[in-house]
Scaffold this active site. Structure first.
Site, PDB file in Angstrom:
ATOM      1  N   ASP A  48     -41.588 -51.301   1.790  1.00  0.00           N
ATOM      2  CA  ASP A  48     -41.998 -49.951   2.186  1.00  0.00           C
ATOM      3  C   ASP A  48     -40.864 -49.160   2.828  1.00  0.00           C
ATOM      4  OD1 ASP A  48     -41.710 -51.223   4.596  1.00  0.00           O
ATOM      5  OD2 ASP A  48     -43.730 -50.786   5.345  1.00  0.00           O
ATOM      6  N   SER A  49     -39.629 -49.622   2.689  1.00  0.00           N
ATOM      7  CA  SER A  49     -38.509 -48.983   3.380  1.00  0.00           C
ATOM      8  C   SER A  49     -38.166 -47.598   2.848  1.00  0.00           C
ATOM      9  CB  SER A  49     -37.259 -49.870   3.305  1.00  0.00           C
ATOM     10  OG  SER A  49     -36.773 -49.944   1.976  1.00  0.00           O
ATOM     11  N   MET A  50     -38.655 -47.268   1.653  1.00  0.00           N
ATOM     12  CA  MET A  50     -38.355 -45.947   1.069  1.00  0.00           C
ATOM     13  C   MET A  50     -39.572 -45.026   1.038  1.00  0.00           C
ATOM     14  SD  MET A  50     -35.222 -45.361   0.401  1.00  0.00           S
ATOM     15  CE  MET A  50     -35.420 -43.956  -0.679  1.00  0.00           C
ATOM     16  N   LYS A  90     -32.169 -47.877  -1.846  1.00  0.00           N
ATOM     17  CA  LYS A  90     -31.921 -47.077  -0.640  1.00  0.00           C
ATOM     18  C   LYS A  90     -31.389 -45.717  -1.062  1.00  0.00           C
ATOM     19  CE  LYS A  90     -32.792 -50.634   2.075  1.00  0.00           C
ATOM     20  NZ  LYS A  90     -34.058 -50.703   2.844  1.00  0.00           N
TER      21      LYS A  90
END
Length: 254
Positions: A48-50, A90
């Protein structure tokens, strides 16, 4: 006889055109798939980092590119052994020669002293990063951050290593252009980076590729449907002609 000849002529022309539409449609449809397969690689986002740009489990279309084509603001897929043995996704916020700093006025990211508006961020307090940093990006390197800054393990987690968390351009294999599933959408290039030297990347060719596939499918379906529709129309015409002749015969008997 003349009417029959004209109908036969129109029928032959219609069959020829429908066959041509099917042939052209197949070329566009299959060509679009081949074109897309050559230019794009599918990728499933693992974390879920983006978010909210892309979510866990999203299937994205990533254009195969060379690292030299990367611009600020691009969402890229890369593999770096210092980070992970698996591909990661990223956003590029700094390229070689940039000084990337956080945080400036209002908690915003600055690149070469220019404050960058990042409307794509998912942050708890509206800050570009709760971890302060200032990095001079070496030539040939990239500085990358996740859009969900509070949960992303990105360049900030490697600031103490050689290169201060930067990644080589050669580590990049693709740039994300669109989400294909489950909620199809295009990824827009962030305009805030456009004022910096080098600008932003041009839109990828995903729309022309999809356009060729859709146009091909419509031509194939339209061409294939012509024959049954023409036969049905001819059958109705013949039935009306027969009914008219019957009425004329009955009128003559009376």
């Amino acid at each position: 006889m003349g009417g029959t000849a004209r109908k036969d002529g129109r029928g032959r022309l219609g069959n020829t055109l429908s066959g041509l539409a099917v042939a052209v449609g197949f070329v566009l449809f299959l060509g679009g798939f081949v074109w897309g397969a050559m230019l794009y690689q599918p990728y499933t986002v693992p974390t879920d980092s983006m978010m909210p740009t892309v979510k866990p489990g999203d299937r994205v279309l990533a254009e195969r590119i060379d690292g030299d084509e990367v611009r600020r603001g691009d969402v890229v897929i890369f593999t770096d052994a210092m980070w992970s043995n698996a591909p990661m996704v990223k956003r590029v916020v700094g390229v070689g020669g940039d000084t990337v700093k956080c945080c400036g006025q209002g908690g915003r990211l600055t690149v070469n002293g220019v404050q960058v508006d990042e409307p794509y961020l998912d942050t708890a307090r509206g800050m570009a990063s709760e971890i302060p940093f200032e990095v001079k990006v070496p030539e040939g390197k990239l500085f990358l951050l996740g859009d969900r800054r509070g949960a992303s393990v990105d360049s900030r987690a490697h600031l103490q290593e050689a290169g201060q968390g930067t990644v080589s351009r050669s580590a990049v294999t693709a740039r994300v252009d669109a989400v294909a599933w489950p909620s199809p959408q295009m990824l827009e290039r962030p305009g805030a980076f456009g004022a910096l030297p080098g600008g932003i990347s041009a839109a990828g060719p995903v729309k022309p590729v999809l356009g060729a596939i859709v146009a091909g499918a419509l031509l194939v379906l339209g061409g294939a449907a012509y024959g049954p529709l023409a036969k049905r129309s001819a059958g109705r015409g013949g039935s009306r002609t027969g009914q008219g002749a019957g009425r004329r015969e009955r009128a003559g008997v009376r």
